[in-house]
Scaffold this motif. Structure first.
Motif, PDB file in Angstrom:
ATOM      1  N   MET A   6       0.927  -1.070   0.022  1.00 20.20           N
ATOM      2  CA  MET A   6       0.181  -0.108  -0.097  1.00 20.20           C
ATOM      3  C   MET A   6       0.950   1.024   0.092  1.00 20.20           C
ATOM      4  SD  MET A   6      -2.892   1.240   2.835  1.00 20.20           S
ATOM      5  CE  MET A   6      -4.233   0.754   1.843  1.00 20.20           C
ATOM      6  N   GLN A   7       0.531   2.045  -0.796  1.00 21.76           N
ATOM      7  CA  GLN A   7       1.213   3.508  -0.761  1.00 21.76           C
ATOM      8  C   GLN A   7       0.426   4.597  -0.123  1.00 21.76           C
ATOM      9  OE1 GLN A   7       4.126   3.290  -1.386  1.00 21.76           O
ATOM     10  NE2 GLN A   7       4.737   3.454  -3.600  1.00 21.76           N
ATOM     11  N   PHE A   8       1.193   5.236   0.736  1.00 20.04           N
ATOM     12  CA  PHE A   8       0.996   6.191   1.604  1.00 20.04           C
ATOM     13  C   PHE A   8       1.470   7.644   1.030  1.00 20.04           C
ATOM     14  CE2 PHE A   8       1.217   2.458   4.185  1.00 20.04           C
ATOM     15  CZ  PHE A   8      -0.069   2.446   4.767  1.00 20.04           C
ATOM     16  N   ALA A   9       0.585   8.987   1.570  1.00 14.95           N
ATOM     17  CA  ALA A   9       1.075  10.026   1.142  1.00 14.95           C
ATOM     18  C   ALA A   9       1.084  11.017   2.327  1.00 14.95           C
ATOM     19  CB  ALA A   9      -0.079  10.796   0.255  1.00 14.95           C
ATOM     20  N   ILE A  10       2.045  11.924   2.365  1.00 19.62           N
ATOM     21  CA  ILE A  10       2.307  12.879   3.400  1.00 19.62           C
ATOM     22  C   ILE A  10       0.838  13.346   3.878  1.00 19.62           C
ATOM     23  CG2 ILE A  10       3.066  15.131   3.950  1.00 19.62           C
ATOM     24  CD1 ILE A  10       5.726  14.391   2.051  1.00 19.62           C
ATOM     25  N   GLY A  11       0.716  13.365   5.214  1.00 19.77           N
ATOM     26  CA  GLY A  11      -0.758  13.838   5.509  1.00 19.77           C
ATOM     27  C   GLY A  11      -1.896  12.714   5.809  1.00 19.77           C
ATOM     28  N   ASP A  12      -1.429  11.527   5.277  1.00 15.23           N
ATOM     29  CA  ASP A  12      -2.346  10.521   5.660  1.00 15.23           C
ATOM     30  C   ASP A  12      -2.472   9.991   7.087  1.00 15.23           C
ATOM     31  OD1 ASP A  12      -3.103  10.081   2.923  1.00 15.23           O
ATOM     32  OD2 ASP A  12      -1.771   8.227   2.685  1.00 15.23           O
TER      33      ASP A  12
ATOM     34  N   ALA B  16      10.982   3.564  -0.693  1.00 12.40           N
ATOM     35  CA  ALA B  16       9.704   2.952  -1.037  1.00 12.40           C
ATOM     36  C   ALA B  16       9.021   2.235  -0.135  1.00 12.40           C
ATOM     37  CB  ALA B  16      10.091   1.929  -2.211  1.00 12.40           C
ATOM     38  N   ALA B  17       9.735   2.045   1.208  1.00  9.60           N
ATOM     39  CA  ALA B  17       9.110   1.101   2.067  1.00  9.60           C
ATOM     40  C   ALA B  17       8.936   1.676   3.325  1.00  9.60           C
ATOM     41  CB  ALA B  17       9.951  -0.053   2.195  1.00  9.60           C
ATOM     42  N   LYS B  18       9.179   2.666   3.715  1.00  5.03           N
ATOM     43  CA  LYS B  18       8.942   3.204   5.223  1.00  5.03           C
ATOM     44  C   LYS B  18       8.266   4.849   5.247  1.00  5.03           C
ATOM     45  CE  LYS B  18      13.147   0.790   6.522  1.00  5.03           C
ATOM     46  NZ  LYS B  18      14.555   0.863   7.097  1.00  5.03           N
ATOM     47  N   CYS B  19       7.766   4.972   6.224  1.00  5.88           N
ATOM     48  CA  CYS B  19       6.995   6.167   6.616  1.00  5.88           C
ATOM     49  C   CYS B  19       7.487   6.797   7.920  1.00  5.88           C
ATOM     50  CB  CYS B  19       5.546   6.044   6.654  1.00  5.88           C
ATOM     51  SG  CYS B  19       4.694   5.551   4.952  1.00  5.88           S
TER      52      CYS B  19
ATOM     53  N   LEU C  87       4.821  15.604  21.370  1.00  2.27           N
ATOM     54  CA  LEU C  87       4.712  15.123  19.762  1.00  2.27           C
ATOM     55  C   LEU C  87       5.938  14.097  19.882  1.00  2.27           C
ATOM     56  CD1 LEU C  87       3.769  15.439  17.001  1.00  2.27           C
ATOM     57  CD2 LEU C  87       5.846  17.074  16.913  1.00  2.27           C
ATOM     58  N   GLU C  88       5.532  12.814  19.450  1.00  6.24           N
ATOM     59  CA  GLU C  88       6.405  11.839  19.382  1.00  6.24           C
ATOM     60  C   GLU C  88       6.507  11.511  17.701  1.00  6.24           C
ATOM     61  OE1 GLU C  88       7.575  10.008  21.899  1.00  6.24           O
ATOM     62  OE2 GLU C  88       6.455  10.912  23.538  1.00  6.24           O
ATOM     63  N   GLY C  89       7.306  10.767  17.289  1.00  7.23           N
ATOM     64  CA  GLY C  89       7.769  10.376  15.989  1.00  7.23           C
ATOM     65  C   GLY C  89       8.664   9.150  16.008  1.00  7.23           C
ATOM     66  N   SER C  90       8.203   8.219  14.845  1.00 10.69           N
ATOM     67  CA  SER C  90       9.185   7.134  14.709  1.00 10.69           C
ATOM     68  C   SER C  90       9.139   6.704  13.196  1.00 10.69           C
ATOM     69  CB  SER C  90       8.725   6.114  15.808  1.00 10.69           C
ATOM     70  OG  SER C  90       9.581   5.031  15.388  1.00 10.69           O
ATOM     71  N   LEU C  91       9.950   6.036  12.782  1.00  6.29           N
ATOM     72  CA  LEU C  91       9.906   5.336  11.266  1.00  6.29           C
ATOM     73  C   LEU C  91       9.096   4.093  11.391  1.00  6.29           C
ATOM     74  CD1 LEU C  91      11.164   6.180   8.432  1.00  6.29           C
ATOM     75  CD2 LEU C  91      13.045   5.088   9.346  1.00  6.29           C
ATOM     76  N   PHE C  92       8.354   3.772  10.476  1.00  5.53           N
ATOM     77  CA  PHE C  92       7.733   2.550  10.371  1.00  5.53           C
ATOM     78  C   PHE C  92       7.838   1.922   8.899  1.00  5.53           C
ATOM     79  CE2 PHE C  92       5.409   4.904  13.595  1.00  5.53           C
ATOM     80  CZ  PHE C  92       5.502   3.937  14.591  1.00  5.53           C
ATOM     81  N   ILE C  93       7.757   0.521   8.791  1.00  9.63           N
ATOM     82  CA  ILE C  93       7.715   0.075   7.476  1.00  9.63           C
ATOM     83  C   ILE C  93       6.130   0.150   6.974  1.00  9.63           C
ATOM     84  CG2 ILE C  93       8.061  -2.449   6.366  1.00  9.63           C
ATOM     85  CD1 ILE C  93      10.210  -2.988   8.290  1.00  9.63           C
ATOM     86  N   GLN C  94       5.919   0.272   5.807  1.00  9.71           N
ATOM     87  CA  GLN C  94       4.684   0.567   5.198  1.00  9.71           C
ATOM     88  C   GLN C  94       3.683  -0.614   5.520  1.00  9.71           C
ATOM     89  OE1 GLN C  94       4.180   2.398   1.433  1.00  9.71           O
ATOM     90  NE2 GLN C  94       5.526   3.915   1.924  1.00  9.71           N
ATOM     91  N   GLN C  95       4.082  -1.892   5.393  1.00  9.11           N
ATOM     92  CA  GLN C  95       3.287  -2.924   5.557  1.00  9.11           C
ATOM     93  C   GLN C  95       2.724  -3.244   6.815  1.00  9.11           C
ATOM     94  OE1 GLN C  95       6.310  -2.817   3.971  1.00  9.11           O
ATOM     95  NE2 GLN C  95       5.993  -3.772   2.161  1.00  9.11           N
TER      96      GLN C  95
END
Length: 57
Positions: free
Chosen positions: A1-7, A26-29, A43-51
Motif C-alpha cells: 500500500m502506498q501512503f502520502a504525506i498527511g495520511d 519505497a518502504a518506510k514512513c 509530540l512523538e515520532g518514529s519510522l515504520f515499515i509501510q506494511q
C-alpha cells in the motif's frame, strides 16, 4: 500500500492515530502522533515499515 504525506494511519496491531510526515524510500514512513503526559501533550515520532500500517478515517 502506498501512503502520502498527511495520511492518517495506525499500526495494524493497534495503537495511537498517527500522521504520515514523510516517506523514506519505497518502504518506510515517518509518522508523528501526540502522547498525553499528565495535563500536556508531547509530540512523538518514529519510522515504520509501510506494511505494518493501515489508513484510517
Amino acid at each position: 500500500m502506498q501512503f502520502a504525506i498527511g495520511d492518517r494511519v495506525e499500526l495494524k496491531s493497534g495503537g495511537p492515530e498517527m500522521t504520515v510526515q514523510s516517506i523514506e524510500g519505497a518502504a518506510k514512513c515517518y509518522c508523528v502522533w501526540f502522547n498525553k503526559e499528565g495535563a500536556t501533550y508531547k509530540l512523538e515520532g518514529s519510522l515504520f515499515i509501510q506494511q505494518t500500517l493501515k489508513k484510517i478515517g
